[in-house]
Design a protein around this motif. Sequence first.
Motif, PDB file in Angstrom:
ATOM      1  N   TYR A 155       0.581  -1.108   0.552  1.00 23.52           N
ATOM      2  CA  TYR A 155       0.525  -0.280   0.494  1.00 23.52           C
ATOM      3  C   TYR A 155       0.880   0.980  -0.199  1.00 23.52           C
ATOM      4  CZ  TYR A 155      -3.564  -3.248   0.842  1.00 23.52           C
ATOM      5  OH  TYR A 155      -4.364  -3.831   0.812  1.00 23.52           O
ATOM      6  N   ASP A 156       0.159   2.082  -0.364  1.00 23.40           N
ATOM      7  CA  ASP A 156       1.236   3.584  -0.417  1.00 23.40           C
ATOM      8  C   ASP A 156       1.586   4.267   0.890  1.00 23.40           C
ATOM      9  OD1 ASP A 156      -1.586   4.033   0.425  1.00 23.40           O
ATOM     10  OD2 ASP A 156      -1.777   4.865  -1.875  1.00 23.40           O
ATOM     11  N   ASP A 157       0.945   3.569   2.120  1.00 21.03           N
ATOM     12  CA  ASP A 157       1.459   4.088   3.426  1.00 21.03           C
ATOM     13  C   ASP A 157       2.172   3.324   3.813  1.00 21.03           C
ATOM     14  OD1 ASP A 157      -0.109   1.865   3.458  1.00 21.03           O
ATOM     15  OD2 ASP A 157      -1.682   3.450   5.332  1.00 21.03           O
ATOM     16  N   GLY A 158       3.322   2.868   3.346  1.00 25.17           N
ATOM     17  CA  GLY A 158       3.763   1.327   3.647  1.00 25.17           C
ATOM     18  C   GLY A 158       3.518   0.616   3.918  1.00 25.17           C
ATOM     19  N   LEU A 159       2.533   0.054   3.681  1.00 25.68           N
ATOM     20  CA  LEU A 159       1.749  -1.397   4.963  1.00 25.68           C
ATOM     21  C   LEU A 159       2.176  -2.700   3.703  1.00 25.68           C
ATOM     22  CD1 LEU A 159       0.503  -2.299   7.174  1.00 25.68           C
ATOM     23  CD2 LEU A 159      -2.001  -1.692   5.873  1.00 25.68           C
ATOM     24  N   GLU A 160       2.093  -3.629   4.157  1.00 30.86           N
ATOM     25  CA  GLU A 160       2.827  -4.329   2.956  1.00 30.86           C
ATOM     26  C   GLU A 160       1.349  -6.190   3.796  1.00 30.86           C
ATOM     27  OE1 GLU A 160       6.297  -6.041   1.729  1.00 30.86           O
ATOM     28  OE2 GLU A 160       6.945  -3.785   1.037  1.00 30.86           O
ATOM     29  N   VAL A 161       1.131  -6.512   2.958  1.00 33.90           N
ATOM     30  CA  VAL A 161       0.265  -7.501   3.527  1.00 33.90           C
ATOM     31  C   VAL A 161       0.754  -9.112   2.593  1.00 33.90           C
ATOM     32  CG1 VAL A 161      -2.431  -8.840   3.503  1.00 33.90           C
ATOM     33  CG2 VAL A 161      -2.078  -6.184   4.240  1.00 33.90           C
ATOM     34  N   THR A 162       1.325 -10.429   3.179  1.00 32.41           N
ATOM     35  CA  THR A 162       1.482 -10.971   2.214  1.00 32.41           C
ATOM     36  C   THR A 162       0.438 -12.604   2.546  1.00 32.41           C
ATOM     37  OG1 THR A 162       4.007 -10.527   2.855  1.00 32.41           O
ATOM     38  CG2 THR A 162       3.755 -12.620   1.820  1.00 32.41           C
ATOM     39  N   VAL A 163      -0.254 -13.107   1.900  1.00 35.65           N
ATOM     40  CA  VAL A 163      -0.325 -14.144   2.013  1.00 35.65           C
ATOM     41  C   VAL A 163       0.145 -15.491   1.723  1.00 35.65           C
ATOM     42  CG1 VAL A 163      -2.699 -15.465   1.581  1.00 35.65           C
ATOM     43  CG2 VAL A 163      -2.776 -12.937   2.049  1.00 35.65           C
ATOM     44  N   GLY A 195       5.436   1.583   7.131  1.00 34.01           N
ATOM     45  CA  GLY A 195       4.926   3.535   7.593  1.00 34.01           C
ATOM     46  C   GLY A 195       5.531   4.149   8.279  1.00 34.01           C
ATOM     47  N   LYS A 196       5.510   5.465   8.445  1.00 35.65           N
ATOM     48  CA  LYS A 196       5.828   6.522   9.628  1.00 35.65           C
ATOM     49  C   LYS A 196       4.204   6.293  10.610  1.00 35.65           C
ATOM     50  CE  LYS A 196       8.896   8.980   6.935  1.00 35.65           C
ATOM     51  NZ  LYS A 196       8.433  10.271   6.449  1.00 35.65           N
ATOM     52  N   GLU A 197       3.383   5.898  10.715  1.00 37.72           N
ATOM     53  CA  GLU A 197       2.062   5.398  11.439  1.00 37.72           C
ATOM     54  C   GLU A 197       2.796   3.635  11.624  1.00 37.72           C
ATOM     55  OE1 GLU A 197      -0.645   7.918  10.210  1.00 37.72           O
ATOM     56  OE2 GLU A 197       0.580   9.295  10.333  1.00 37.72           O
ATOM     57  N   LYS A 198       1.394   4.088  13.018  1.00 37.68           N
ATOM     58  CA  LYS A 198       1.706   2.664  13.880  1.00 37.68           C
ATOM     59  C   LYS A 198       0.352   2.105  13.167  1.00 37.68           C
ATOM     60  CE  LYS A 198      -0.875   4.376  17.688  1.00 37.68           C
ATOM     61  NZ  LYS A 198      -1.171   3.840  19.266  1.00 37.68           N
ATOM     62  N   PHE A 199       0.368   0.593  13.080  1.00 38.64           N
ATOM     63  CA  PHE A 199      -1.348   0.773  12.405  1.00 38.64           C
ATOM     64  C   PHE A 199      -2.272  -0.279  13.350  1.00 38.64           C
ATOM     65  CE2 PHE A 199      -2.632  -3.618  10.252  1.00 38.64           C
ATOM     66  CZ  PHE A 199      -3.921  -2.689   9.259  1.00 38.64           C
ATOM     67  N   ASP A 200      -3.422  -0.371  13.247  1.00 33.80           N
ATOM     68  CA  ASP A 200      -4.366  -1.518  14.081  1.00 33.80           C
ATOM     69  C   ASP A 200      -4.284  -2.094  13.300  1.00 33.80           C
ATOM     70  OD1 ASP A 200      -6.118  -1.664  15.991  1.00 33.80           O
ATOM     71  OD2 ASP A 200      -7.449  -0.117  16.050  1.00 33.80           O
ATOM     72  N   ALA A 201      -4.030  -3.743  13.558  1.00 31.22           N
ATOM     73  CA  ALA A 201      -4.181  -4.490  12.843  1.00 31.22           C
ATOM     74  C   ALA A 201      -5.912  -5.223  13.416  1.00 31.22           C
ATOM     75  CB  ALA A 201      -3.078  -5.821  13.447  1.00 31.22           C
ATOM     76  N   ALA A 202      -6.315  -4.525  14.757  1.00 29.91           N
ATOM     77  CA  ALA A 202      -7.815  -5.423  14.397  1.00 29.91           C
ATOM     78  C   ALA A 202      -8.715  -4.710  13.750  1.00 29.91           C
ATOM     79  CB  ALA A 202      -8.047  -4.374  15.951  1.00 29.91           C
ATOM     80  N   LEU A 203      -8.264  -3.773  13.054  1.00 31.51           N
ATOM     81  CA  LEU A 203      -8.880  -3.644  11.739  1.00 31.51           C
ATOM     82  C   LEU A 203      -9.258  -4.345  10.224  1.00 31.51           C
ATOM     83  CD1 LEU A 203      -9.125   0.382  11.748  1.00 31.51           C
ATOM     84  CD2 LEU A 203     -10.326  -1.020  12.941  1.00 31.51           C
ATOM     85  N   THR A 232      -1.642  -3.303  17.662  1.00 29.79           N
ATOM     86  CA  THR A 232      -1.025  -2.303  17.175  1.00 29.79           C
ATOM     87  C   THR A 232       0.340  -2.821  16.200  1.00 29.79           C
ATOM     88  OG1 THR A 232      -0.169  -0.541  18.763  1.00 29.79           O
ATOM     89  CG2 THR A 232      -2.434  -0.258  17.739  1.00 29.79           C
ATOM     90  N   VAL A 233       1.091  -2.491  15.325  1.00 31.56           N
ATOM     91  CA  VAL A 233       1.689  -2.911  14.384  1.00 31.56           C
ATOM     92  C   VAL A 233       2.562  -1.399  14.813  1.00 31.56           C
ATOM     93  CG1 VAL A 233       2.898  -3.418  12.626  1.00 31.56           C
ATOM     94  CG2 VAL A 233       0.758  -4.586  13.192  1.00 31.56           C
ATOM     95  N   LEU A 234       3.790  -1.493  15.342  1.00 24.97           N
ATOM     96  CA  LEU A 234       4.237  -0.382  14.992  1.00 24.97           C
ATOM     97  C   LEU A 234       5.571   0.059  14.160  1.00 24.97           C
ATOM     98  CD1 LEU A 234       6.049   0.115  18.441  1.00 24.97           C
ATOM     99  CD2 LEU A 234       3.758   1.114  17.825  1.00 24.97           C
ATOM    100  N   PRO A 235       5.658   1.115  13.684  1.00 23.51           N
ATOM    101  CA  PRO A 235       6.336   0.900  12.223  1.00 23.51           C
ATOM    102  C   PRO A 235       7.737   0.548  11.885  1.00 23.51           C
ATOM    103  CG  PRO A 235       5.445   3.281  12.637  1.00 23.51           C
ATOM    104  CD  PRO A 235       5.539   2.334  13.789  1.00 23.51           C
ATOM    105  N   GLY A 236       8.314   0.295  11.846  1.00 22.25           N
ATOM    106  CA  GLY A 236       9.258  -0.707  11.554  1.00 22.25           C
ATOM    107  C   GLY A 236       9.115  -2.543  11.518  1.00 22.25           C
ATOM    108  N   ARG A 237       8.292  -2.694  12.038  1.00 22.88           N
ATOM    109  CA  ARG A 237       7.710  -4.186  12.745  1.00 22.88           C
ATOM    110  C   ARG A 237       6.363  -5.124  11.441  1.00 22.88           C
ATOM    111  NH1 ARG A 237       9.438  -3.995  18.181  1.00 22.88           N
ATOM    112  NH2 ARG A 237      10.612  -2.899  18.395  1.00 22.88           N
TER     113      ARG A 237
END
Length: 273
Positions: A155-163, A195-203, A232-237
């Motif tokens: 995603y353009d905000d730096g999030l990567e999803v792999t299945v 990315g640069k912001e934390k991600f809420d994985a619960a969503l 949540t997933v912190l940046p770089g994690r």
Amino acid sequence: MSQYTQPPQPHSQPPYAPAHAPGARPARNGLGIAALVLGIIGSVSGLIPLLFWLAGILGLIALILGLSGRGRVKRGEATNKGVTTFGAVLGLVALILSVVGVVITFKAVDDVVKDIDKEISGSSASAKPGGTGDGGKSGDAPAGEALTEGDSAVYDDGLEVTVNAPAAYTAGEFAIGHTKGNDAYTVSVVIENKGKEKFDAALVTLEARAGKDGVDAEQIFDDKIGEGFTGTVLPGRKITAEYAFDAPADAGNLTVEVSPGFDRDTSHWDLKL
């Protein structure tokens, strides 16, 4: 014959009006009082959201009246120097509050518009083929074409999803979502936050369909699997979760949909069973 002699009359002075001292002119304190009242109302209005416009109007009038009132004080036409000065000061305060209110209001409106645009457009994703690592090239995913096992949706905000590839799974005796006679499969999903912001994985939500007919593949819950992503997933994690799905025995593929949230596009993986 004797002549009658009129006794002399006392000479009377003509009446005259006493001189009057010129009276003092009444003080013209109206401008100062008006400036004070309008300044108070304007300042209070400036503290209330969406009333910045009223604070600006009243503050400007109060400032003008206050300055005019000070002019009267200097000319000796008014006596309320303190009230006039305070009214002018309050008018200036109301003007400052109105400017602050304008900035805050337009900033809030701009943020809302950006959020709405983000909700409507969503965060687009591109495909990164599995096995390329960080040095692999990311290209736009072809329209209408699903990713395959090991591929990543970037995603353009730096999030990567792999299945990853599905694996056979034996559901527990009291599992929910598993139908007798069907097969169970686990799917490993990895989310990496670059990315640069934390991600809420619960969503994150997952759905699956099995076979060429695309029948719903129920998610399986038992004592070992089914919790999904939390926290949540912190940046770089990165974070990994296992999901289990129920599919007919003759299903040859499993289509998995991963939605990382309301503001990101849903990505699809076509996995061979």
